[in-house]
Scaffold this active site. Structure first.
Site, PDB file in Angstrom:
ATOM      1  N   LEU A 159       0.842  -1.205   0.000  1.00 17.78           N
ATOM      2  CA  LEU A 159       0.000   0.000   0.000  1.00 17.78           C
ATOM      3  C   LEU A 159       0.874   1.250   0.000  1.00 17.78           C
ATOM      4  O   LEU A 159       0.896   2.014  -0.947  1.00 17.78           O
ATOM      5  CB  LEU A 159      -0.941  -0.005   1.209  1.00 17.78           C
ATOM      6  CG  LEU A 159      -1.674   1.316   1.478  1.00 17.78           C
ATOM      7  CD1 LEU A 159      -2.663   1.613   0.368  1.00 17.78           C
ATOM      8  CD2 LEU A 159      -2.347   1.305   2.842  1.00 17.78           C
ATOM      9  N   ASP A 160       1.595   1.450   1.083  1.00 13.26           N
ATOM     10  CA  ASP A 160       2.501   2.578   1.233  1.00 13.26           C
ATOM     11  C   ASP A 160       3.783   2.057   1.863  1.00 13.26           C
ATOM     12  O   ASP A 160       3.856   1.931   3.085  1.00 13.26           O
ATOM     13  CB  ASP A 160       1.852   3.642   2.118  1.00 13.26           C
ATOM     14  CG  ASP A 160       2.757   4.856   2.348  1.00 13.26           C
ATOM     15  OD1 ASP A 160       3.860   4.901   1.782  1.00 13.26           O
ATOM     16  OD2 ASP A 160       2.352   5.754   3.117  1.00 13.26           O
ATOM     17  N   PRO A 161       4.748   1.635   1.029  1.00 12.80           N
ATOM     18  CA  PRO A 161       4.865   1.903  -0.400  1.00 12.80           C
ATOM     19  C   PRO A 161       4.155   0.858  -1.260  1.00 12.80           C
ATOM     20  O   PRO A 161       4.022  -0.284  -0.863  1.00 12.80           O
ATOM     21  CB  PRO A 161       6.379   1.835  -0.625  1.00 12.80           C
ATOM     22  CG  PRO A 161       6.838   0.791   0.346  1.00 12.80           C
ATOM     23  CD  PRO A 161       5.963   0.958   1.565  1.00 12.80           C
ATOM     24  N   ASP A 186       0.599   3.751  -3.487  1.00 12.15           N
ATOM     25  CA  ASP A 186       0.917   5.187  -3.556  1.00 12.15           C
ATOM     26  C   ASP A 186       1.845   5.487  -4.725  1.00 12.15           C
ATOM     27  O   ASP A 186       1.665   6.463  -5.462  1.00 12.15           O
ATOM     28  CB  ASP A 186       1.508   5.670  -2.234  1.00 12.15           C
ATOM     29  CG  ASP A 186       2.822   4.983  -1.875  1.00 12.15           C
ATOM     30  OD1 ASP A 186       3.067   3.859  -2.371  1.00 12.15           O
ATOM     31  OD2 ASP A 186       3.594   5.557  -1.089  1.00 12.15           O
ATOM     32  N   ARG A 200       4.718  14.663   1.543  1.00 12.13           N
ATOM     33  CA  ARG A 200       4.051  13.413   1.897  1.00 12.13           C
ATOM     34  C   ARG A 200       3.711  13.467   3.382  1.00 12.13           C
ATOM     35  O   ARG A 200       4.531  13.915   4.198  1.00 12.13           O
ATOM     36  CB  ARG A 200       4.931  12.192   1.605  1.00 12.13           C
ATOM     37  CG  ARG A 200       5.233  11.998   0.137  1.00 12.13           C
ATOM     38  CD  ARG A 200       6.150  10.811  -0.098  1.00 12.13           C
ATOM     39  NE  ARG A 200       5.437   9.548  -0.057  1.00 12.13           N
ATOM     40  CZ  ARG A 200       5.524   8.643   0.908  1.00 12.13           C
ATOM     41  NH1 ARG A 200       6.279   8.871   1.964  1.00 12.13           N
ATOM     42  NH2 ARG A 200       4.844   7.513   0.851  1.00 12.13           N
TER      43      ARG A 200
END
Length: 1034
Positions: A692-694, A697, A813
């Protein structure tokens, strides 16, 4: 009553009679230390300390004369029969041990050392209570009574003295020649003054060019090394890093006005046998056989003197073997002159040190050319110092240091009778035997003795068809883990045979045991292994030095059928993310059914993850077992590593060797980056940051950026906000936040500094101010969400990663939280709840309310009368404002709501595992801020990009939003949104590699269209909605 019974009763009555005896030391003619100085005795006798009388055995060699003890009120007598507590430094002679007393000395028996079992048998037969100084450990996990620094100081001075003599025999006069041995000086201060004088002469006149530079290499960084370095630093000196040694020693041979020092630890002494891996201390201690020694090649060739201060065990590579030394002397012409082996480890890490030396004759000379040993300083070879009684050279200071600590315990020890429960915990744990019986913590000693000596046919356990070799490593004896481990084996219905036991000889050293464990069936054996693992995990407490490693030795992975023609994906890990990964793989296979293997160190975790998923099987595997891992990976098509990040590089190396692709959801670190060329050469893709993150994104960002560039646009502004949050219905606490794992990591992340670009200006936020930097944030398409954003680490690197560094004036961010989170967390930080240092109040039992009262008191002093007033929230609010922790009453009210919700004001005992304020709040957060079974989390990811066009077209604002909630199936089983978005994305990466849709090789991220275009399509097809909007600026 007969005479013998009368004598026994009288002797038994002596225990705890407040009369203390001090032994005359008999182990060595040089032993001049005592457990207490006359001044310590004076304080004990003239204060209400629990001591009525002290009787001192006469000694004409003790550093403090008998008359000095008499002058303060002690009685001098060889007869200690009236003493209930008898103190020594070293072990007394067996015929001096009196029955029914308490003794305290260094016994060296708690690790079942064979040579000292005669003494232990004597202790038990004479119904003695034995306290071992080595086992008196503080709350920080370190020994309280030790002489390590004195050994280092004396060993360094003695070697400098010998170095002067050696140089003279080689034809060089040096300032070292004027220095005497440590015991020749009346005090440590006088010895240091002599060293300083030597240093002044070196600084003014220098050392002969023929011997320069003189380089001292110190091994280890513990107390012994610190003591040796303390003396070294009195000379004019320069410390160099191990990597600088070649350059240091290649300097011109001019007369040097200083000496050089270099401190090396295990990371400089060995390298992994697998060239793709980097040194890992924990891994090295667990698997030393997987490392190659390099000290002889990288360090020793440049050393004039090696000062050995580091404990060694047989299972580790030697520091320097005899053969390696011969090679150095014969071929490389090493400048090595001598060894100061302060550890006195005969035949240990320095193989050629085959004897201990004495203070009267502290050196021997070893000539590797003909493998001969000599007692003089003349001739070829190197000189070696290996004295095992160095601290006694500074007997006065060593006794003072030792007694300063020991005297605090004497009152408790002198009054103990039947119940050890009245003793402080650190003294109870140091009691090996009480009244002739081993205490509970040391009941393992006879078990280990019997098992180690009992005959076993070919090393096998009789009558058991299921067996495993198990290694136990760590502080097994110091922290009593051996007791728990053996209990776990026997309680589980198994038996064991001790095959190997290598005990650590000081507080910093770990011990190692190998056991053959047997059981009547496989299920029982697996249960025992799980129980041992539980012991390991339960001892990983905050600030604990205890570490227990459990691993099967030489075991093969469970038999697995790889004969299927369908492609097989290996998932390593068994956390929350693994199940949705496996479910997605087996449901999305297009051309053929995909077989999935879930591999975990613990079989029960793998079984739970794989349960009910078609075409999915569990596998027990230890990824640190290179051969077993390679065997499995060689037979699968793709590997997905969902292990902790530290394991990925090792798994990647095995994948490269077997030419298999790898997917991970973790950030690319330096270790992984270094595999780039190897992966390319092998035709392997290591797809990282696929979560997801990373992960998502990256893909959304690159989709937006590439689309803008295709229209000749430039990115003027890029912002990314992402957060894992409770769903609105689950945000039912003052913080509006919950944890699905231990909160410590999340809190620490909130203390990291952050850097970002805003309108061309670089903004840096200090970690201590991060929570205070939280700003209100709203998403126009989701107006019901009252959010705030907190800067997320270094945003600047994404300018390079996304190719917008030269065009974007804003790159930001942030982490998303519900509004108010940052303010409350900042207040809790101001109060001091995030401090990780050990707090003195937590050394003793206390309540949450008392602790809160303490840290909210202005001078740090608890006022008992005011503790009850903390039931009133207004009192806490007033204190928060008074102490400046909250600037406004509104923020103080919100902080108090959180304090009360977490129960930090309750009259409940704080668990013993909490040693710092950080431990306390993490404990409460994990307890009070966890998700209930039917509560959902959510993931919110929002990108905004402003695009400008050089041809005058109006700027465009692109928004991309992902909102995903956790799911609960018809059986009531929940899956977190975080697990879904990470796990499914990783699975998509594996499917794209299986279908050969990703052509790029090497270490890659999902930044290219060949990855993100099909990946985003598959995410939407699965039901993860990605909402995109574009607006034109007016």
């Amino acid at each position: 009553m007969d005479a013998h019974q009368g004598e026994t009763d009288a002797a038994a009555a002596t225990l705890g009679n407040r009369v203390v005896g001090i032994l005359a030391e008999t182990t060595s003619v040089w032993e001049r230390r005592a457990p207490l100085t006359p001044s310590h005795c004076a304080r004990l006798l003239h204060k209400d300390s629990g001591v009525d009388e002290i009787i001192v055995q006469p000694s004409t060699k003790r550093i403090f004369h008998d008359s000095q003890y008499e002058d303060v009120g002690c009685r001098i007598s060889s007869d200690l029969s009236q003493c209930g507590l008898i103190l020594g430094v070293k072990q007394p002679k067996l015929d001096m041990v009196l029955p029914n007393r308490a003794y305290a000395f260094f016994s060296h028996t708690h690790k079942a050392q064979t040579e000292n079992m005669i003494l232990l048998d004597k202790i038990l037969s004479e119904r003695i209570s034995l306290f071992d100084y080595e086992l008196i450990v503080g709350d920080h996990g370190k020994r309280l009574l030790a002489f390590g620094k004195f050994a280092g100081r004396a060993g360094m001075i003695d070697f400098l003295h010998g170095l002067g003599l050696r140089y003279l025999n080689l034809g060089y006069s040096t300032p070292f020649l004027s220095l005497g041995a440590s015991h020749m000086y009346p005090s440590l201060a006088a010895a240091k003054a002599a060293v300083i004088s030597v240093g002044e002469e070196i600084a003014s006149s220098g050392l002969p060019s023929g011997i320069s530079p003189v380089v001292f290499v110190f091994t280890g960084s513990g107390n012994v090394s610190q003591g040796a370095q303390e003396i070294f630093k009195l000379l004019p000196h320069t410390f160099v890093h191990p990597s600088q040694l070649p350059g240091t020693c290649s300097e011109s041979s001019k007369r040097q006005l200083n000496v050089f020092g270099c401190v090396v630890t295990s990371e400089h002494m060995v390298i992994p046998k697998d060239p793709t891996q980097t040194f890992d201390k924990v891994d090295y201690y667990s698997h030393p056989e997987q490392y190659t020694p390099v000290f002889h090649d990288r360090i020793a060739p440049y050393a004039s003197v090696i000062v050995n201060c580091m404990y060694w065990e047989k299972r580790y590579p030697r520091l320097l073997t005899t053969a390696q030394l011969k090679q150095l002397i014969a071929v490389q012409k090493t400048p090595l002159l001598g060894i100061s082996d302060i550890t006195c480890d005969v035949g240990g890490s320095l193989e050629f040190v085959n004897q201990s030396t004495t203070l009267e004759k502290p050196f021997f000379r070893y000539n590797p050319a003909n493998d001969s040993y000599h007692t003089d300083m003349e001739g070829d070879g190197i000189i070696c110092l290996s004295v095992d009684i160095l601290p006694t050279e500074f007997s006065r200071e060593a006794t003072q240091h030792f007694g300063d600590i020991l005297s605090n315990f004497i009152g408790s020890l002198a009054t103990i009778r039947n119940d050890l429960g009245d003793l402080p915990q650190h003294l109870r744990r140091a009691c090996i035997a009480h009244k002739g019986k081993l205490t509970a913590l040391y009941e393992y000693i006879p078990r280990v003795r019997v098992r180690a000596s009992s005959p076993v046919d070919n090393g096998r356990l009789p009558n058991y068809h299921y067996r495993a070799l198990v290694s136990l490593s760590g502080h097994l004896f110091d922290h009593f883990l051996i007791n728990e481990s053996l209990d776990a084996i026997e309680a589980g219905g198994g038996s064991f045979h001790l095959l190997k036991c290598e005990v650590g000889q000081n507080g910093n050293a770990t011990s190692y045991s190998e056991l053959q464990v047997g059981a009547s069936d496989k299920a029982t054996l697996d249960k025992i292994i799980d129980s041992l693992t539980l012991v390991a995990n339960s001892n990983r407490k905050p600030n604990s030095r205890a570490l227990l490693k459990v691993a099967k030795i030489g075991s093969e992975p469970e038999s697995m059928d790889f004969s299927s023609s369908s492609p097989t994906v290996l998932i390593l890990g068994a956390g929350r993310v693994c199940r949705p990964t496996a479910e997605f793989l087996v449901s999305q296979g297009c051309d053929a059914d995909i077989q999935v293997i879930v591999g975990s160190l613990f079989m029960k975790d793998a079984v739970e993850t794989a349960e009910g998923i078609p075409n999915t099987k569990p596998l027990q595997i230890d990824v640190s077992d290179y051969e077993s891992l390679s065997k499995v990976i060689s037979q699968v098509a793709i590997v997905i590593s969902l292990l902790p990040p530290g394991f990925h590089a090792a798994v990647a190396a095995v994948c490269i060797e077997n030419k298999k692709h790898l997917v991970t959801a973790s950030y690319v670190d330096g270790t992984m980056s270094r595999l780039e060329q190897e992966a390319k050469s092998a035709g392997v893709t290591l797809l990282c940051e696929m979560g997801l993150d990373p992960g998502i994104d990256h893909m959304l960002a690159m989709k937006m950026i590439h689309e803008a560039h295709e229209k000749n646009g430039k990115i003027k502004c890029f912002t990314s906000h992402c957060g894992g949050l409770p769903s609105p219905s689950a945000a039912n606490n003052p913080l509006a936040y919950k944890f699905s794992w231990n909160p410590a990591g999340a809190i620490r992340a909130g203390r990291n500094p952050a850097t970002y670009l805003s309108d061309g200006e670089i903004i840096t936020v200090d970690g201590d101010e991060l929570y205070n930097s939280a700003e209100r944030f709203r998403i126009s398409d989701l107006p019901a969400f009252a959010l705030e954003c907190i800067p997320n680490r270094n945003s600047l690197i994404y300018g390079d990663l996304y190719g917008i560094k030269k065009e974007s004036s804003t790159i930001f961010r942030a982490t998303l939280r519900y509004e108010g989170f940052g303010e409350i967390m900042a207040s809790l930080a101001n109060v001091g709840f995030f401090k990780a240092e050990q707090h003195p109040m937590l050394k003793e039992p206390t309540t949450f309310r008392a602790f809160l009262n303490h840290i909210l008191s202005k001078d740090g002093t608890v006022q008992e009368s005011s503790v009850k007033t903390l039931e009133d929230g207004e009192e806490i609010i007033d204190r928060l404002i008074l102490l400046g922790h909250c600037l406004e009453k509104r923020s103080a009210i919100n902080c108090v709501k959180t304090i009360k919700f977490l129960g930090l004001d309750e009259e409940e005992k704080i668990p013993d595992c909490c040693h710092s304020p950080f431990d306390v709040i993490c404990f409460r957060m994990e307890e009070r801020l966890s998700y209930s079974h039917l509560e959902k989390d959510m993931v919110l990811l929002h990108h905004e990009v402003e695009v400008e066009f050089p041809d005058g077209r109006p700027n465009e604002k692109h928004r991309m939003t992902l909102l995903e909630y956790g799911r609960i199936d018809q059986n009531g089983k929940s899956t977190k949104a975080m697990a879904l978005t990470v796990g499914i994305t990783a699975a998509i990466g594996a499917l794209l590699l299986l279908d050969n849709k990703i052509k790029e090789r090497g270490v890659i991220r999902p930044l290219q269209p060949e990855v993100y275009v099909p990946a985003l399509e598959m995410l939407e097809k699965y039901g993860i909605k990605l909402n995109e909007k574009v607006e034109c600026s007016l």
